[in-house]
Design a protein around this motif. Structure first.
Motif, PDB file in Angstrom:
ATOM      1  N   ASP A  67      36.359  22.944  -8.616  1.00 36.34           N
ATOM      2  CA  ASP A  67      36.777  21.844  -9.479  1.00 36.34           C
ATOM      3  C   ASP A  67      37.477  22.492 -10.671  1.00 36.34           C
ATOM      4  O   ASP A  67      36.889  22.694 -11.728  1.00 36.34           O
ATOM      5  N   GLY A  71      34.241  24.841 -13.541  1.00 41.26           N
ATOM      6  CA  GLY A  71      34.064  24.346 -12.181  1.00 41.26           C
ATOM      7  C   GLY A  71      34.864  25.089 -11.129  1.00 41.26           C
ATOM      8  O   GLY A  71      34.668  24.877  -9.935  1.00 41.26           O
ATOM      9  N   GLN A 130      39.651  21.634 -12.813  1.00 38.69           N
ATOM     10  CA  GLN A 130      39.871  20.891 -14.056  1.00 38.69           C
ATOM     11  C   GLN A 130      38.628  20.837 -14.940  1.00 38.69           C
ATOM     12  O   GLN A 130      38.710  20.547 -16.125  1.00 38.69           O
ATOM     13  N   HIS A 131      37.463  21.122 -14.375  1.00 41.81           N
ATOM     14  CA  HIS A 131      36.170  20.825 -14.991  1.00 41.81           C
ATOM     15  C   HIS A 131      35.597  21.975 -15.826  1.00 41.81           C
ATOM     16  O   HIS A 131      35.427  23.089 -15.317  1.00 41.81           O
ATOM     17  N   HIS A 156      29.827  14.374 -17.253  1.00 43.74           N
ATOM     18  CA  HIS A 156      30.722  13.494 -18.008  1.00 43.74           C
ATOM     19  C   HIS A 156      29.964  12.290 -18.561  1.00 43.74           C
ATOM     20  O   HIS A 156      30.301  11.790 -19.633  1.00 43.74           O
ATOM     21  N   SER A 188      26.781  12.505 -13.654  1.00 37.68           N
ATOM     22  CA  SER A 188      27.723  13.587 -13.916  1.00 37.68           C
ATOM     23  C   SER A 188      27.512  14.100 -15.339  1.00 37.68           C
ATOM     24  O   SER A 188      27.034  13.362 -16.215  1.00 37.68           O
ATOM     25  N   ASP A 238      37.544  17.355 -18.329  1.00 33.11           N
ATOM     26  CA  ASP A 238      38.488  17.673 -17.260  1.00 33.11           C
ATOM     27  C   ASP A 238      39.862  17.823 -17.899  1.00 33.11           C
ATOM     28  O   ASP A 238      40.319  16.926 -18.614  1.00 33.11           O
ATOM     29  N   ALA A 271      31.151  17.265 -20.664  1.00 31.55           N
ATOM     30  CA  ALA A 271      32.122  17.867 -19.740  1.00 31.55           C
ATOM     31  C   ALA A 271      33.507  17.332 -20.062  1.00 31.55           C
ATOM     32  O   ALA A 271      33.658  16.198 -20.539  1.00 31.55           O
ATOM     33  N   TYR A 329      40.519  19.155  -7.944  1.00 33.02           N
ATOM     34  CA  TYR A 329      39.165  19.316  -7.428  1.00 33.02           C
ATOM     35  C   TYR A 329      39.258  19.257  -5.910  1.00 33.02           C
ATOM     36  O   TYR A 329      39.925  18.380  -5.365  1.00 33.02           O
ATOM     37  N   SER A 386      32.216  22.468 -18.630  1.00 37.01           N
ATOM     38  CA  SER A 386      31.044  21.765 -19.150  1.00 37.01           C
ATOM     39  C   SER A 386      30.152  22.678 -19.982  1.00 37.01           C
ATOM     40  O   SER A 386      30.083  23.890 -19.756  1.00 37.01           O
TER      41      SER A 386
END
Length: 154
Positions: free
Chosen positions: A145, A138, A147-148, A80, A78, A87, A85, A95, A150
């Motif tokens: 997604d 995201g 919350q994401h 992350h 990921s 969230d 990234a 997500y 990056s």
């Protein structure tokens, strides 16, 4: 890092990220603080023993987590896992993977309108803060997604 809570008070949290993205992340969170964008909680995923589901269920805003991406095909790290990234407010920004909502407590927030505090929406403070430094969202993924965010857009 300083942030505004849903209780309309300032708080201090911790966010673990890659050193190379620190300047852009400081810019983002400075803007969010100035705009009093609410964040529920901000602590490293280590507080949840690396359990992403537990971190999301707590509505925890987090960065680094050494885990595989939730994506079809062969396993790969990921964003992350690289510390690139973040969230934000997972309950308000769930997500959706196929028919599954993560965290399950975020199901009422799959409906992105009307806007509710803490949500990531196009044109909103959270979206604008991250995209202003070139980060991707995201919310545009085939399995959204929300919350994401990056540095790479993945």
């Amino acid at each position: 890092m300083s942030y505004w809570g849903f209780d309309n008070h300032p708080h201090i949290g911790s966010l673990v990220i890659r050193a190379s993205v620190v300047p852009s992340v400081i810019t983002v969170f400075h803007r969010l603080y100035d705009e009093r964008f609410p964040i529920r909680l901000m602590q490293p995923v280590d507080a949840y023993h690396g359990d992403d589901n537990a971190s999301m269920a707590a509505d925890n805003t987090s960065g680094f987590n050494c885990r595989y991406a939730v994506a079809p095909g062969p396993h790969h790290w990921s964003e992350h896992a690289y510390g690139e990234a973040i969230d934000v407010n997972p309950i308000e920004n769930p997500y959706k993977e196929g028919g599954k909502v993560l965290p399950p407590e975020g199901a009422p927030y799959l409906q992105r309108s009307p806007y509710r505090p803490g949500m990531a929406v196009v044109g909103g403070v959270l979206y604008a803060a991250f995209t202003s430094v070139g980060w991707g969202w995201g919310g545009y993924f085939s399995d959204p997604d929300y919350q994401h965010f990056s540095a790479t857009g993945r």
